[in-house]
Scaffold this motif. Structure first.
Motif, PDB file in Angstrom:
ATOM      1  N   VAL A 130      51.031  17.192  35.303  1.00 43.66           N
ATOM      2  CA  VAL A 130      50.582  18.495  35.804  1.00 43.66           C
ATOM      3  C   VAL A 130      49.240  18.421  36.535  1.00 43.66           C
ATOM      4  O   VAL A 130      48.869  19.366  37.222  1.00 43.66           O
ATOM      5  CB  VAL A 130      50.525  19.559  34.686  1.00 43.66           C
ATOM      6  N   ALA A 131      48.493  17.327  36.374  1.00 44.65           N
ATOM      7  CA  ALA A 131      47.218  17.170  37.084  1.00 44.65           C
ATOM      8  C   ALA A 131      46.872  15.687  37.146  1.00 44.65           C
ATOM      9  O   ALA A 131      47.251  14.912  36.277  1.00 44.65           O
ATOM     10  CB  ALA A 131      46.104  17.945  36.383  1.00 44.65           C
ATOM     11  N   ASN A 132      46.136  15.321  38.167  1.00 47.49           N
ATOM     12  CA  ASN A 132      45.722  13.932  38.324  1.00 47.49           C
ATOM     13  C   ASN A 132      44.529  13.577  37.460  1.00 47.49           C
ATOM     14  O   ASN A 132      44.252  12.403  37.248  1.00 47.49           O
ATOM     15  CB  ASN A 132      45.395  13.630  39.791  1.00 47.49           C
ATOM     16  N   SER A 133      43.812  14.615  36.976  1.00 47.33           N
ATOM     17  CA  SER A 133      42.624  14.376  36.153  1.00 47.33           C
ATOM     18  C   SER A 133      42.287  15.640  35.369  1.00 47.33           C
ATOM     19  O   SER A 133      42.814  16.728  35.656  1.00 47.33           O
ATOM     20  CB  SER A 133      41.430  13.995  37.028  1.00 47.33           C
ATOM     21  N   PHE A 134      41.387  15.501  34.392  1.00 45.68           N
ATOM     22  CA  PHE A 134      40.921  16.651  33.620  1.00 45.68           C
ATOM     23  C   PHE A 134      40.185  17.623  34.542  1.00 45.68           C
ATOM     24  O   PHE A 134      40.366  18.833  34.431  1.00 45.68           O
ATOM     25  CB  PHE A 134      40.008  16.161  32.487  1.00 45.68           C
ATOM     26  N   ALA A 135      39.375  17.089  35.461  1.00 43.68           N
ATOM     27  CA  ALA A 135      38.651  17.953  36.405  1.00 43.68           C
ATOM     28  C   ALA A 135      39.628  18.766  37.252  1.00 43.68           C
ATOM     29  O   ALA A 135      39.430  19.967  37.463  1.00 43.68           O
ATOM     30  CB  ALA A 135      37.743  17.111  37.292  1.00 43.68           C
ATOM     31  N   GLU A 136      40.705  18.135  37.711  1.00 45.98           N
ATOM     32  CA  GLU A 136      41.710  18.848  38.509  1.00 45.98           C
ATOM     33  C   GLU A 136      42.393  19.924  37.666  1.00 45.98           C
ATOM     34  O   GLU A 136      42.666  21.024  38.149  1.00 45.98           O
ATOM     35  CB  GLU A 136      42.742  17.865  39.046  1.00 45.98           C
ATOM     36  N   LEU A 137      42.666  19.623  36.405  1.00 49.37           N
ATOM     37  CA  LEU A 137      43.269  20.620  35.516  1.00 49.37           C
ATOM     38  C   LEU A 137      42.366  21.846  35.411  1.00 49.37           C
ATOM     39  O   LEU A 137      42.825  22.979  35.513  1.00 49.37           O
ATOM     40  CB  LEU A 137      43.509  20.030  34.123  1.00 49.37           C
ATOM     41  N   LEU A 138      41.059  21.625  35.224  1.00 49.52           N
ATOM     42  CA  LEU A 138      40.121  22.737  35.084  1.00 49.52           C
ATOM     43  C   LEU A 138      40.076  23.603  36.342  1.00 49.52           C
ATOM     44  O   LEU A 138      39.896  24.815  36.244  1.00 49.52           O
ATOM     45  CB  LEU A 138      38.720  22.220  34.754  1.00 49.52           C
ATOM     46  N   GLU A 139      40.251  22.988  37.493  1.00 47.27           N
ATOM     47  CA  GLU A 139      40.226  23.741  38.752  1.00 47.27           C
ATOM     48  C   GLU A 139      41.416  24.674  38.892  1.00 47.27           C
ATOM     49  O   GLU A 139      41.375  25.620  39.678  1.00 47.27           O
ATOM     50  CB  GLU A 139      40.187  22.773  39.935  1.00 47.27           C
ATOM     51  N   THR A 140      42.488  24.439  38.145  1.00 39.86           N
ATOM     52  CA  THR A 140      43.696  25.261  38.266  1.00 39.86           C
ATOM     53  C   THR A 140      43.698  26.478  37.339  1.00 39.86           C
ATOM     54  O   THR A 140      44.595  27.307  37.429  1.00 39.86           O
ATOM     55  CB  THR A 140      44.961  24.427  37.989  1.00 39.86           C
ATOM     56  N   PHE A 141      42.691  26.596  36.467  1.00 38.52           N
ATOM     57  CA  PHE A 141      42.634  27.724  35.536  1.00 38.52           C
ATOM     58  C   PHE A 141      42.446  29.046  36.265  1.00 38.52           C
ATOM     59  O   PHE A 141      41.604  29.164  37.149  1.00 38.52           O
ATOM     60  CB  PHE A 141      41.449  27.571  34.577  1.00 38.52           C
ATOM     61  N   THR A 142      43.229  30.050  35.877  1.00 39.86           N
ATOM     62  CA  THR A 142      43.024  31.434  36.283  1.00 39.86           C
ATOM     63  C   THR A 142      42.861  32.198  34.982  1.00 39.86           C
ATOM     64  O   THR A 142      43.715  32.105  34.090  1.00 39.86           O
ATOM     65  CB  THR A 142      44.249  31.982  37.047  1.00 39.86           C
ATOM     66  N   PHE A 143      41.762  32.943  34.848  1.00 37.52           N
ATOM     67  CA  PHE A 143      41.524  33.670  33.612  1.00 37.52           C
ATOM     68  C   PHE A 143      42.070  35.085  33.699  1.00 37.52           C
ATOM     69  O   PHE A 143      42.038  35.720  34.748  1.00 37.52           O
ATOM     70  CB  PHE A 143      40.040  33.656  33.247  1.00 37.52           C
ATOM     71  N   ILE A 144      42.627  35.562  32.582  1.00 34.54           N
ATOM     72  CA  ILE A 144      43.300  36.853  32.527  1.00 34.54           C
ATOM     73  C   ILE A 144      42.391  37.831  31.798  1.00 34.54           C
ATOM     74  O   ILE A 144      42.373  37.904  30.575  1.00 34.54           O
ATOM     75  CB  ILE A 144      44.669  36.718  31.820  1.00 34.54           C
TER      76      ILE A 144
END
Length: 171
Positions: A130-144
């Motif tokens: 789902v992501a190439n890195s932890f940093a990339e994962l964090l960039e995909t967050f959308t907060f509700i």
């Protein structure tokens, strides 16, 4: 990322769970562990580029919490996950539906984040990068924001109040 932090983890313990000295591809995750050691995440959504097929198509998921040290060790040792990953990995978070995010420690895929679900053919689970890195994962967050009034977030007037903190990458 809005998070109620856990207990920070020492670099010695981080090196131990990562199997040695962390590489640059793990910098964001190491920084996160050293600062927060896991924690509960503000209600969020991570949309997937390609849906994951389970009982139906999974188009997004949310991170419930990132594992503290003891949980990383316990979940990473679980045979049910081990049988689906033939490369070194650690379990890093539980997501919606009780599924797991896994971080690859394989030199050819170092730092990549994988979705893993025990739901599958009854023998193997389902996994998807789902992501190439932890940093990339964090960039995909959308907060509700409208869900931010649910426990444990309802103890705050806003997401900026204690005990929540922002995790920002200082890379």
């Amino acid at each position: 990322m809005k998070i109620i932090p856990g207990t920070p983890i020492s670099i010695e313990n981080i090196n131990e769970i990562l199997g040695g000295k962390p590489t640059t591809s793990l910098t964001a995750y190491v920084q996160f562990l050293r600062k927060y050691g896991g924690g509960k995440v503000f209600p969020n959504s991570i949309k997937l580029v390609e849906p994951i097929l389970l009982e139906g198509p999974l188009r997004a998921f949310s991170v419930q919490y990132f594992f503290p040290l003891a949980k990383i060790e316990k979940e990473s040792a679980a045979d049910v996950i081990k049988r689906d990953f033939d490369v070194p990995f650690i379990a890093i978070a539980v997501i919606s539906g009780g599924d797991t995010l896994v971080l690859s420690l394989d030199p050819s895929d170092m730092g990549a984040i994988w979705f893993w679900s025990s739901f599958g053919d009854g023998v193997h689970g389902t996994k998807r990068r789902v992501a190439n890195s932890f940093a990339e994962l964090l960039e995909t967050f959308t907060f509700i924001e409208e869900q931010g009034k649910t426990p444990p977030w309802n103890r705050m007037n806003s997401v900026d109040d204690a005990p929540a903190v922002d995790f920002l990458l200082d890379l």
